[in-house]
Design a protein around this motif. Sequence first.
Motif, PDB file in Angstrom:
ATOM      1  N   THR A 190      36.535  21.996  43.651  1.00 51.38           N
ATOM      2  CA  THR A 190      35.188  22.512  43.377  1.00 51.38           C
ATOM      3  C   THR A 190      35.186  23.322  42.083  1.00 51.38           C
ATOM      4  N   LEU A 191      34.019  23.847  41.760  1.00 53.30           N
ATOM      5  CA  LEU A 191      33.901  24.713  40.579  1.00 53.30           C
ATOM      6  C   LEU A 191      34.802  25.940  40.703  1.00 53.30           C
ATOM      7  N   ALA A 192      35.158  26.317  41.917  1.00 53.38           N
ATOM      8  CA  ALA A 192      36.089  27.446  42.099  1.00 53.38           C
ATOM      9  C   ALA A 192      37.429  27.104  41.446  1.00 53.38           C
ATOM     10  N   ASP A 193      37.906  25.894  41.668  1.00 56.55           N
ATOM     11  CA  ASP A 193      39.173  25.462  41.073  1.00 56.55           C
ATOM     12  C   ASP A 193      39.030  25.310  39.555  1.00 56.55           C
ATOM     13  N   VAL A 194      37.874  24.762  39.122  1.00 55.76           N
ATOM     14  CA  VAL A 194      37.606  24.607  37.683  1.00 55.76           C
ATOM     15  C   VAL A 194      37.726  25.949  36.969  1.00 55.76           C
ATOM     16  N   CYS A 195      37.210  27.002  37.618  1.00 57.45           N
ATOM     17  CA  CYS A 195      37.138  28.313  36.961  1.00 57.45           C
ATOM     18  C   CYS A 195      38.400  29.151  37.133  1.00 57.45           C
ATOM     19  N   SER A 236      26.415  54.376  44.345  1.00 56.25           N
ATOM     20  CA  SER A 236      25.310  54.827  43.505  1.00 56.25           C
ATOM     21  C   SER A 236      25.671  54.739  42.024  1.00 56.25           C
ATOM     22  N   GLY A 237      24.837  54.042  41.263  1.00 56.76           N
ATOM     23  CA  GLY A 237      25.063  53.931  39.820  1.00 56.76           C
ATOM     24  C   GLY A 237      25.907  52.741  39.407  1.00 56.76           C
ATOM     25  N   SER A 238      26.512  52.062  40.381  1.00 50.77           N
ATOM     26  CA  SER A 238      27.334  50.897  40.054  1.00 50.77           C
ATOM     27  C   SER A 238      26.428  49.740  39.641  1.00 50.77           C
ATOM     28  N   GLY A 239      26.618  49.247  38.410  1.00 50.04           N
ATOM     29  CA  GLY A 239      25.797  48.139  37.897  1.00 50.04           C
ATOM     30  C   GLY A 239      25.847  46.913  38.793  1.00 50.04           C
ATOM     31  N   PRO A 240      27.059  46.449  39.125  1.00 49.18           N
ATOM     32  CA  PRO A 240      27.148  45.266  39.990  1.00 49.18           C
ATOM     33  C   PRO A 240      26.426  45.449  41.334  1.00 49.18           C
ATOM     34  N   CYS A 241      26.506  46.638  41.939  1.00 44.08           N
ATOM     35  CA  CYS A 241      25.800  46.882  43.205  1.00 44.08           C
ATOM     36  C   CYS A 241      24.292  46.846  42.976  1.00 44.08           C
ATOM     37  N   TRP A 242      23.868  47.477  41.895  1.00 42.47           N
ATOM     38  CA  TRP A 242      22.436  47.568  41.621  1.00 42.47           C
ATOM     39  C   TRP A 242      21.824  46.178  41.439  1.00 42.47           C
ATOM     40  N   LYS A 243      22.565  45.256  40.820  1.00 41.45           N
ATOM     41  CA  LYS A 243      22.101  43.877  40.643  1.00 41.45           C
ATOM     42  C   LYS A 243      21.725  43.279  42.000  1.00 41.45           C
ATOM     43  N   VAL A 298      32.327  29.363  47.057  1.00 43.48           N
ATOM     44  CA  VAL A 298      32.697  28.826  45.738  1.00 43.48           C
ATOM     45  C   VAL A 298      32.208  29.779  44.649  1.00 43.48           C
ATOM     46  N   TYR A 299      30.965  30.214  44.770  1.00 45.92           N
ATOM     47  CA  TYR A 299      30.437  31.159  43.767  1.00 45.92           C
ATOM     48  C   TYR A 299      31.309  32.415  43.718  1.00 45.92           C
ATOM     49  N   TRP A 300      31.632  32.930  44.890  1.00 40.70           N
ATOM     50  CA  TRP A 300      32.469  34.146  44.973  1.00 40.70           C
ATOM     51  C   TRP A 300      33.763  33.934  44.206  1.00 40.70           C
ATOM     52  N   LYS A 301      34.446  32.808  44.439  1.00 37.73           N
ATOM     53  CA  LYS A 301      35.736  32.550  43.781  1.00 37.73           C
ATOM     54  C   LYS A 301      35.582  32.329  42.280  1.00 37.73           C
ATOM     55  N   ILE A 302      34.477  31.684  41.864  1.00 41.58           N
ATOM     56  CA  ILE A 302      34.235  31.469  40.428  1.00 41.58           C
ATOM     57  C   ILE A 302      34.275  32.812  39.708  1.00 41.58           C
ATOM     58  N   PHE A 303      33.549  33.781  40.250  1.00 41.47           N
ATOM     59  CA  PHE A 303      33.434  35.064  39.560  1.00 41.47           C
ATOM     60  C   PHE A 303      34.661  35.933  39.799  1.00 41.47           C
ATOM     61  N   GLU A 304      35.297  35.754  40.932  1.00 40.10           N
ATOM     62  CA  GLU A 304      36.509  36.524  41.225  1.00 40.10           C
ATOM     63  C   GLU A 304      37.657  36.119  40.302  1.00 40.10           C
ATOM     64  N   ALA A 305      37.609  34.877  39.826  1.00 41.61           N
ATOM     65  CA  ALA A 305      38.683  34.379  38.955  1.00 41.61           C
ATOM     66  C   ALA A 305      38.853  35.234  37.704  1.00 41.61           C
ATOM     67  N   SER A 306      37.784  35.933  37.306  1.00 37.51           N
ATOM     68  CA  SER A 306      37.888  36.754  36.096  1.00 37.51           C
ATOM     69  C   SER A 306      38.943  37.849  36.240  1.00 37.51           C
ATOM     70  N   ASN A 307      39.301  38.175  37.477  1.00 34.74           N
ATOM     71  CA  ASN A 307      40.351  39.175  37.679  1.00 34.74           C
ATOM     72  C   ASN A 307      41.694  38.724  37.101  1.00 34.74           C
ATOM     73  N   VAL A 308      41.933  37.411  37.124  1.00 33.10           N
ATOM     74  CA  VAL A 308      43.190  36.900  36.569  1.00 33.10           C
ATOM     75  C   VAL A 308      43.186  37.121  35.055  1.00 33.10           C
ATOM     76  N   ASN A 318      31.093  38.222  48.281  1.00 34.10           N
ATOM     77  CA  ASN A 318      31.399  39.315  47.366  1.00 34.10           C
ATOM     78  C   ASN A 318      31.261  38.825  45.934  1.00 34.10           C
ATOM     79  N   GLU A 319      31.398  39.719  44.988  1.00 35.86           N
ATOM     80  CA  GLU A 319      31.107  39.449  43.566  1.00 35.86           C
ATOM     81  C   GLU A 319      29.583  39.428  43.363  1.00 35.86           C
ATOM     82  N   SER A 320      29.116  40.332  42.510  1.00 33.91           N
ATOM     83  CA  SER A 320      27.668  40.516  42.368  1.00 33.91           C
ATOM     84  C   SER A 320      26.930  39.247  41.988  1.00 33.91           C
ATOM     85  N   ASP A 321      27.466  38.455  41.067  1.00 31.39           N
ATOM     86  CA  ASP A 321      26.753  37.233  40.660  1.00 31.39           C
ATOM     87  C   ASP A 321      26.711  36.208  41.789  1.00 31.39           C
TER      88      ASP A 321
END
Lengths: 262, 225
Positions: A202-207, B12-19, A137-147, B70-73
């Motif tokens: 889930t929050l994935a759908d919300v985002c 190397s140097g990628s902000g998201p990776c470094w996080k 869910v976290y992954w999809k929340i942040f991946e949504a920014s690609n849209v 995936n996705e740094s956060d």
Amino acid sequence: MRVSYIRSLGTFTLLKVQHNSYRSTINLKAQIRTQAMSNQQMFLWWGSGSCPCWKPMIVLAEKGLWKGLPNKLISFDEEEYRCSDILAINPRGQVPTFKDGELVVNESNAICMYLEEKYSTAENRLLPETPEQRSTVYWKIFEASNVEIKVLDALAYYFYYTKKEDRNDEVIKEKVATAKTELSHWEKALTGKSYLVGDNFTLADVCFYPYIAFLVRLGASLKDYPALRKYYDTITARPSVQATWPPHWREGPTAENHLAAL
Amino acid sequence: MDNSKMFLYWGSGSGPCWKAMISLAEKGLWEGCPNKMISFSNKEHKTDEVFTLNPRGQVPTFRDGDVVVNESDAILMYLEENYSKDGNRLLPTSGPERAQVYQRMFEAQNVQTNIIKELVVYHWRTKPEDRDDKIVKERMEKAKVELGYWEKALNGHAYMVGNNFTLADVAVYPFLAFLMRMGASFREFPALLKYYEAITKRPSVQATWPPHWKEGTTDPILGEL
């Protein structure tokens, strides 16, 4: 436990609970009363049609906190996002800007996480409890920014900000291709599924959903993306989405069908 | 706490990776963590090895046993929820500071969007003869406004939120370090400079310092910041 509505009594609703336990009736009433009263110290500044605003509004509605929530719908055209009330607690002068009592929480994903952590009940959770589903869910929340970046920013805003006479067909063609690649990605993720992660909303759908709704608003038919279209139709019918539908979208369709190619 | 089933693809140097790497190091999981440093210039992030775990062919790409995140956060949240113990928490367990950390964590992206993308990426992707001085000047002003927000957020304190190093710092520091790498001096932002210098000394930051930054300096595109 079966619950049926009897009547509204001011801030809380009396429900007939067919259950052997008197205590569970009291607990349910107390819970509903707490829910109904606990949004009075909140305040949300928001704009109609803004996806970042819509995300926490959906969460608030899912938690039963949208109705009666103190809020202000600001006008983007009049640049009201730079009003002193907002700037006092959000130097960026952006919406959504949110506070719960003295606590200020800005950034749409932060507001969503805050609400999820503070106001969830077993019935309205938007984050799964198992580590694997939760992290997805976290992954999809942040991946949504690609849209937002590859479809809205790149394509829709190109039309908004570039005068007709300056628009370049080659540039548009490239941007449409990037947008289509992005949508294909989500089409694949949603094929055979009702929600982005697992079997629940889930929050994935919300985002993610608000961005799709925005694309449809701007003329996208999603005819090449049947799973995405079905998803859009399903989530659109959700009570929390209907309750927070951008007001000006109800007034009529927009003339700006910039995304008709999608 | 065991990292033997983990794998991190990073650049190397990628902000998201470094996080993600700082977070692993803070949890004592970076040393010995199975990993592969990919070369951006050789497009190694667009190989089957990465695509198998991440259809977008991006880094960071991370696996812990069968769990792929995936996705740094998302990686930060996963590590925080599954590998924290008292002494290495990066997210206050409750209270207003927890929400404030979330805000700063997600707000950090503005440094990427308003400064790195607008100035550094613009510089790299635009031929010198096509670069527009007027555009660069405008973007430099906006970059200063952005840095001003962070200067104000710090308010002279040692960390972005409260009195401890949190995910707020994990999220914003790598981008600030990237600006310094690209020639920024933060001379108009004394609190930010002091913050940068202090966090740079942190063991987890030293342990994960971008390898190629140790080899020498680069074109100071952001000298004005």
